[in-house]
Design a protein around this motif. Structure first.
Motif, PDB file in Angstrom:
ATOM      1  N   ASP A  10       0.861  -1.185   0.000  1.00  0.00           N
ATOM      2  CA  ASP A  10       0.000   0.000   0.000  1.00  0.00           C
ATOM      3  C   ASP A  10       0.898   1.236   0.000  1.00  0.00           C
ATOM      4  O   ASP A  10       1.713   1.409   0.910  1.00  0.00           O
ATOM      5  CB  ASP A  10      -0.852  -0.068   1.278  1.00  0.00           C
ATOM      6  CG  ASP A  10      -1.819   1.088   1.410  1.00  0.00           C
ATOM      7  OD1 ASP A  10      -1.606   2.149   0.782  1.00  0.00           O
ATOM      8  OD2 ASP A  10      -2.790   0.925   2.170  1.00  0.00           O
ATOM      9  N   ILE A  11       0.722   2.096  -0.965  1.00  0.00           N
ATOM     10  CA  ILE A  11       1.619   3.253  -1.105  1.00  0.00           C
ATOM     11  C   ILE A  11       1.514   4.202   0.091  1.00  0.00           C
ATOM     12  O   ILE A  11       2.478   4.902   0.416  1.00  0.00           O
ATOM     13  CB  ILE A  11       1.383   3.983  -2.450  1.00  0.00           C
ATOM     14  CG1 ILE A  11       2.555   4.900  -2.777  1.00  0.00           C
ATOM     15  CG2 ILE A  11       0.059   4.744  -2.461  1.00  0.00           C
ATOM     16  CD1 ILE A  11       2.638   5.332  -4.225  1.00  0.00           C
ATOM     17  N   ALA A  22      -2.233   9.099  -7.767  1.00  0.00           N
ATOM     18  CA  ALA A  22      -2.964   8.975  -9.031  1.00  0.00           C
ATOM     19  C   ALA A  22      -4.287   9.715  -8.850  1.00  0.00           C
ATOM     20  O   ALA A  22      -5.303   9.133  -8.504  1.00  0.00           O
ATOM     21  CB  ALA A  22      -3.208   7.496  -9.353  1.00  0.00           C
ATOM     22  N   GLY A  32      -9.545   4.558  -5.195  1.00  0.00           N
ATOM     23  CA  GLY A  32      -8.219   3.964  -5.395  1.00  0.00           C
ATOM     24  C   GLY A  32      -7.144   4.623  -4.550  1.00  0.00           C
ATOM     25  O   GLY A  32      -7.339   4.894  -3.365  1.00  0.00           O
ATOM     26  N   VAL A  33      -6.010   4.886  -5.177  1.00  0.00           N
ATOM     27  CA  VAL A  33      -4.867   5.493  -4.497  1.00  0.00           C
ATOM     28  C   VAL A  33      -5.269   6.845  -3.893  1.00  0.00           C
ATOM     29  O   VAL A  33      -4.911   7.175  -2.754  1.00  0.00           O
ATOM     30  CB  VAL A  33      -3.702   5.698  -5.492  1.00  0.00           C
ATOM     31  CG1 VAL A  33      -2.572   6.477  -4.852  1.00  0.00           C
ATOM     32  CG2 VAL A  33      -3.185   4.358  -5.998  1.00  0.00           C
ATOM     33  N   ALA A 120       1.020   2.489  -9.844  1.00  0.00           N
ATOM     34  CA  ALA A 120       0.905   2.196 -11.281  1.00  0.00           C
ATOM     35  C   ALA A 120      -0.220   3.076 -11.837  1.00  0.00           C
ATOM     36  O   ALA A 120      -1.378   2.658 -11.890  1.00  0.00           O
ATOM     37  CB  ALA A 120       0.614   0.720 -11.486  1.00  0.00           C
ATOM     38  N   SER A 122      -2.953   5.115 -13.727  1.00  0.00           N
ATOM     39  CA  SER A 122      -3.982   4.821 -14.745  1.00  0.00           C
ATOM     40  C   SER A 122      -4.397   3.358 -14.843  1.00  0.00           C
ATOM     41  O   SER A 122      -5.305   3.037 -15.619  1.00  0.00           O
ATOM     42  CB  SER A 122      -3.559   5.306 -16.147  1.00  0.00           C
ATOM     43  OG  SER A 122      -3.638   6.711 -16.260  1.00  0.00           O
ATOM     44  N   THR A 123      -3.743   2.471 -14.084  1.00  0.00           N
ATOM     45  CA  THR A 123      -4.044   1.040 -14.271  1.00  0.00           C
ATOM     46  C   THR A 123      -5.205   0.537 -13.417  1.00  0.00           C
ATOM     47  O   THR A 123      -5.505  -0.657 -13.414  1.00  0.00           O
ATOM     48  CB  THR A 123      -2.813   0.160 -13.975  1.00  0.00           C
ATOM     49  OG1 THR A 123      -2.477   0.316 -12.582  1.00  0.00           O
ATOM     50  CG2 THR A 123      -1.628   0.533 -14.840  1.00  0.00           C
ATOM     51  N   GLY A 124      -5.838   1.453 -12.664  1.00  0.00           N
ATOM     52  CA  GLY A 124      -6.976   1.046 -11.830  1.00  0.00           C
ATOM     53  C   GLY A 124      -8.269   1.476 -12.479  1.00  0.00           C
ATOM     54  O   GLY A 124      -8.649   0.968 -13.544  1.00  0.00           O
ATOM     55  N   ILE A 125      -8.904   2.447 -11.860  1.00  0.00           N
ATOM     56  CA  ILE A 125     -10.196   2.955 -12.341  1.00  0.00           C
ATOM     57  C   ILE A 125     -10.088   3.447 -13.797  1.00  0.00           C
ATOM     58  O   ILE A 125     -11.045   3.342 -14.555  1.00  0.00           O
ATOM     59  CB  ILE A 125     -10.680   4.080 -11.387  1.00  0.00           C
ATOM     60  CG1 ILE A 125     -10.936   3.505  -9.989  1.00  0.00           C
ATOM     61  CG2 ILE A 125     -11.951   4.750 -11.929  1.00  0.00           C
ATOM     62  CD1 ILE A 125     -10.905   4.529  -8.870  1.00  0.00           C
ATOM     63  N   TYR A 126      -8.920   3.950 -14.193  1.00  0.00           N
ATOM     64  CA  TYR A 126      -8.757   4.496 -15.544  1.00  0.00           C
ATOM     65  C   TYR A 126      -8.478   3.432 -16.615  1.00  0.00           C
ATOM     66  O   TYR A 126      -8.343   3.757 -17.794  1.00  0.00           O
ATOM     67  CB  TYR A 126      -7.691   5.598 -15.560  1.00  0.00           C
ATOM     68  CG  TYR A 126      -8.180   6.925 -14.993  1.00  0.00           C
ATOM     69  CD1 TYR A 126      -9.485   7.067 -14.510  1.00  0.00           C
ATOM     70  CD2 TYR A 126      -7.345   8.043 -14.938  1.00  0.00           C
ATOM     71  CE1 TYR A 126      -9.940   8.270 -13.981  1.00  0.00           C
ATOM     72  CE2 TYR A 126      -7.794   9.256 -14.420  1.00  0.00           C
ATOM     73  CZ  TYR A 126      -9.088   9.361 -13.943  1.00  0.00           C
ATOM     74  OH  TYR A 126      -9.534  10.555 -13.429  1.00  0.00           O
ATOM     75  N   MET A 130      -2.312  -3.409 -17.561  1.00  0.00           N
ATOM     76  CA  MET A 130      -1.185  -3.379 -16.622  1.00  0.00           C
ATOM     77  C   MET A 130       0.180  -3.529 -17.302  1.00  0.00           C
ATOM     78  O   MET A 130       1.114  -2.794 -16.980  1.00  0.00           O
ATOM     79  CB  MET A 130      -1.379  -4.467 -15.561  1.00  0.00           C
ATOM     80  CG  MET A 130      -0.345  -4.439 -14.466  1.00  0.00           C
ATOM     81  SD  MET A 130      -0.277  -2.858 -13.568  1.00  0.00           S
ATOM     82  CE  MET A 130      -1.710  -3.001 -12.513  1.00  0.00           C
ATOM     83  N   PHE A 157       0.172  -2.790  -5.896  1.00  0.00           N
ATOM     84  CA  PHE A 157      -0.859  -3.210  -4.952  1.00  0.00           C
ATOM     85  C   PHE A 157      -1.070  -4.719  -4.926  1.00  0.00           C
ATOM     86  O   PHE A 157      -1.311  -5.291  -3.879  1.00  0.00           O
ATOM     87  CB  PHE A 157      -2.158  -2.504  -5.329  1.00  0.00           C
ATOM     88  CG  PHE A 157      -3.067  -2.243  -4.170  1.00  0.00           C
ATOM     89  CD1 PHE A 157      -2.553  -1.812  -2.944  1.00  0.00           C
ATOM     90  CD2 PHE A 157      -4.443  -2.375  -4.295  1.00  0.00           C
ATOM     91  CE1 PHE A 157      -3.391  -1.535  -1.879  1.00  0.00           C
ATOM     92  CE2 PHE A 157      -5.293  -2.112  -3.226  1.00  0.00           C
ATOM     93  CZ  PHE A 157      -4.764  -1.690  -2.023  1.00  0.00           C
TER      94      PHE A 157
HETATM   95  P1  ADP Z   1      -6.233   5.464 -11.815  1.00  0.00           P
HETATM   96  O1  ADP Z   1      -7.514   6.257 -11.667  1.00  0.00           O
HETATM   97  O2  ADP Z   1      -5.081   6.336 -12.263  1.00  0.00           O
HETATM   98  O3  ADP Z   1      -6.410   4.225 -12.606  1.00  0.00           O
HETATM   99  P2  ADP Z   1      -6.305   3.999  -9.265  1.00  0.00           P
HETATM  100  O4  ADP Z   1      -6.017   4.588  -7.936  1.00  0.00           O
HETATM  101  O5  ADP Z   1      -7.685   3.547  -9.547  1.00  0.00           O
HETATM  102  O6  ADP Z   1      -5.813   5.114 -10.321  1.00  0.00           O
HETATM  103  O7  ADP Z   1      -5.332   2.775  -9.556  1.00  0.00           O
HETATM  104  C1  ADP Z   1      -3.979   2.870  -9.904  1.00  0.00           C
HETATM  105  C2  ADP Z   1      -3.275   1.605  -9.459  1.00  0.00           C
HETATM  106  O8  ADP Z   1      -3.005   1.673  -8.074  1.00  0.00           O
HETATM  107  C3  ADP Z   1      -4.060   0.311  -9.677  1.00  0.00           C
HETATM  108  O9  ADP Z   1      -3.154  -0.674 -10.156  1.00  0.00           O
HETATM  109  C4  ADP Z   1      -4.566  -0.033  -8.277  1.00  0.00           C
HETATM  110  O10 ADP Z   1      -4.711  -1.428  -8.086  1.00  0.00           O
HETATM  111  C5  ADP Z   1      -3.455   0.495  -7.423  1.00  0.00           C
HETATM  112  N1  ADP Z   1      -3.810   0.866  -6.027  1.00  0.00           N
HETATM  113  C6  ADP Z   1      -5.023   1.089  -5.479  1.00  0.00           C
HETATM  114  N2  ADP Z   1      -4.890   1.448  -4.187  1.00  0.00           N
HETATM  115  C7  ADP Z   1      -3.566   1.440  -3.908  1.00  0.00           C
HETATM  116  C8  ADP Z   1      -2.768   1.696  -2.752  1.00  0.00           C
HETATM  117  N3  ADP Z   1      -3.320   2.045  -1.577  1.00  0.00           N
HETATM  118  N4  ADP Z   1      -1.413   1.597  -2.852  1.00  0.00           N
HETATM  119  C9  ADP Z   1      -0.821   1.263  -4.026  1.00  0.00           C
HETATM  120  N5  ADP Z   1      -1.509   1.009  -5.144  1.00  0.00           N
HETATM  121  C10 ADP Z   1      -2.857   1.086  -5.101  1.00  0.00           C
END
Ligand code: ADP
Length: 170
Positions: A10-11, A22, A32-33, A120, A122-126, A130, A157
């Motif tokens: 977890d960042i 992000a 997300g982050v 990472a 953009s690799t989550g909600i956006y 990967m 993550f």
């Molecule tokens: P975006 O909107 O840029 O895609 P997100 O926050 O949805 O951003 O996701 C970006 C990446 O971070 C994804 O791979 C997600 O699984 C990961 N992620 C989500 N929460 C955390 C966290 N607490 N620490 C590190 N990485 C995370």
């Protein structure tokens, strides 16, 4: 050249001079982050973001750009907010994703940071795939001029993200 390190976790639990968020263009929080950083970093970060919206960033932060605030209660001096592009199958937005890493590094360097932690972007909600997100992240950081930044840490993550980044750094 900067040292690239990978950790799974977890960042918001990282200790670094700068932690990258992000974010989204509103700078006012999200999932997300972004959600995790505001939850764990406390209200000071959101206050600083609101102040940015009230001054130089009236329309929010553009995709590919980055801006720094306090890190609140996180174990860091700065949070650098950057807005990744939403994945598109029709349009190549890779240069915007690269810009997030490059601009965040440039701001970290300006602030005198020696260690910076990235998620990472953009690799989550956006929705960015990967493997491609990992490739762009690592290539951009490798070729960016970052001094005095000495360590770029990617904080991944889950297993899938960690493995994708591992394939890029070995
Ligand atoms: P975006 O909107 O840029 O895609 P997100 O926050 O949805 O951003 O996701 C970006 C990446 O971070 C994804 O791979 C997600 O699984 C990961 N992620 C989500 N929460 C955390 C966290 N607490 N620490 C590190 N990485 C995370």
């Amino acid at each position: 050249m900067v040292r690239i390190t990978l950790v799974q976790g977890d960042i918001t639990e990282q200790q670094a001079d700068a932690i990258v968020n992000a974010a989204n263009s509103s700078l006012l929080g999200g999932g997300g982050v972004d959600g995790a950083i505001h939850r764990r970093g406390g209200p000071e970060i959101l206050e600083a973001c609101r102040a940015l919206r009230a001054s130089h960033y009236g329309k929010g932060l553009a995709t590919g750009q980055a801006v720094a605030t306090t890190a609140g209660r996180l174990h860091a001096d700065h949070v650098i907010h950057t807005v990744g592009p939403v994945w598109s199958g029709e349009e190549d937005r890779s240069s915007l994703l690269a810009s997030c890493y490059r601009e965040s590094l440039r701001i970290a360097a300006e602030l005198g940071a020696r260690t910076i932690a990235f998620p990472a972007i953009s690799t989550g909600i956006y929705g960015w795939p990967m493997d491609d997100g990992a490739r762009i992240a690592v290539e951009t950081v490798r070729t960016a001029s970052a001094a005095p930044v000495a360590e770029v840490r990617f904080v991944l993550f889950d297993d899938t993200a960690y493995e994708a980044f591992s394939r890029q750094v070995t």
